[in-house]
Design a protein around this motif. Sequence first.
Motif: not given
Lengths: 86, 338
Positions: B269-270, B273-274, B277-278, B281, B289, B293-294, B297, B300-301
Amino acid sequence: MFRVNERVVFREIDDRIVLINLDSGYYYSLNEVGCFIFNQILKNKGIDDILDEIEGHFEVSQGRAREDLEEFMGTLEKEQIIRAAG
Amino acid sequence: MDTKRLRFQTIIPLQKYSLILKSDSEKIIEAVSCWVDADIAGRHSADALSPRVPVEVDLYSGLPPAGVEMPSSPAPTAVFEDVKFYLDSDYTALTFDDKSFVNVDLKKGIARGFVCKEHLEAPWTISHRIFYVPVLEMMRAKGVCYIHAGCVCRGNQSILLSGGSGHGKSTLTYALARSRFSYLSDDAVFVENGPAGIEIFSFPEKIKLDTNSRSFFPEFDEFEKSRGKMEIPLKSTRISDVVVRGEPYAVIFCGIGHGKESKLAGLPRSETLLRLIGQSVSIASKKSIERNLDMLMALSEASRSYELKVGNTFEGVPELIESALFAQPRTGGERPGS
């Protein structure tokens, strides 16, 4: 002691931390060890205290731990993620 | 002043995402209309718009009204290519190449700006910079997050298809939508975390495919190969089912593999998320931001995540994905909550 730059946004997900530098637009991911150290910085701990915590949690020699920690902190400073607290 | 109104698309299910564009220039209207893929001329009367229109963009090419001025702050908060940002939590100003500018009131959802003569001749700059950046920022301020991704659905369950430009998103989206899944978007989705949970929505009226993408599918054999990227009406494709919203179920990041076979592998999941973002954001205020991001997340979760490496053909890819995501729901990819 170091402080996290207020222009950095971060979130923890699983065993990682994802950070965004709002000024540069760069974003980063910290692995488990980086995540551990970053959480110590958030607790306002200095280098020596962080070293003690690392030695308590990871199997690593003191010399190697210091070397790696200083390199990591240097990178965080260079990327303006943290700043030395005055 | 000529006033035009538009929404993103006619079949938007939630009219509160309506958008008003006011301009004194037909060139601005045309440039924006290309990007939002809407024929705005005479298509929407004011009566057709929801009374809850939250986003308004007024762009002037002549003399802007009083109060619409180039930011006077000496130093921008951030710079991205030719855009300078002057950021605040409720107010944002942007300058483009130091010539055009937009002032954005995030609380009110109103952006007012000036387009210089040089930019007036550059539709991409008008649509992707002067219009697009403020609109996405205003939508973010209202809790709606943009992701550069295609999307298909199985029932309510959405599969986001993300990846950089040229990684095969549109081709994969079409390969899935023509066979086993419903079509939601080929390039952009919006995500909102509402009372009913996370909702993914978009405006599936057409699909954009370039010459290479079209070459994988025999139904496009008759299309002119020299035309490059084309917007194809859905009635000219083999897409038979279209949806306008879905709930998060899976995220697939696609790329071109080196082998003959296509391969699908789970992602943490990390990493999800990364990568999101690309694709989502952009430079904005800290508050904006953090909100973005939230949302990513939460997405992703709530999703299982995969990386797809497409082999030398898209044949068999829909079956591969269907099998991994639905036939064996407890074995493939990262599990929500794992």
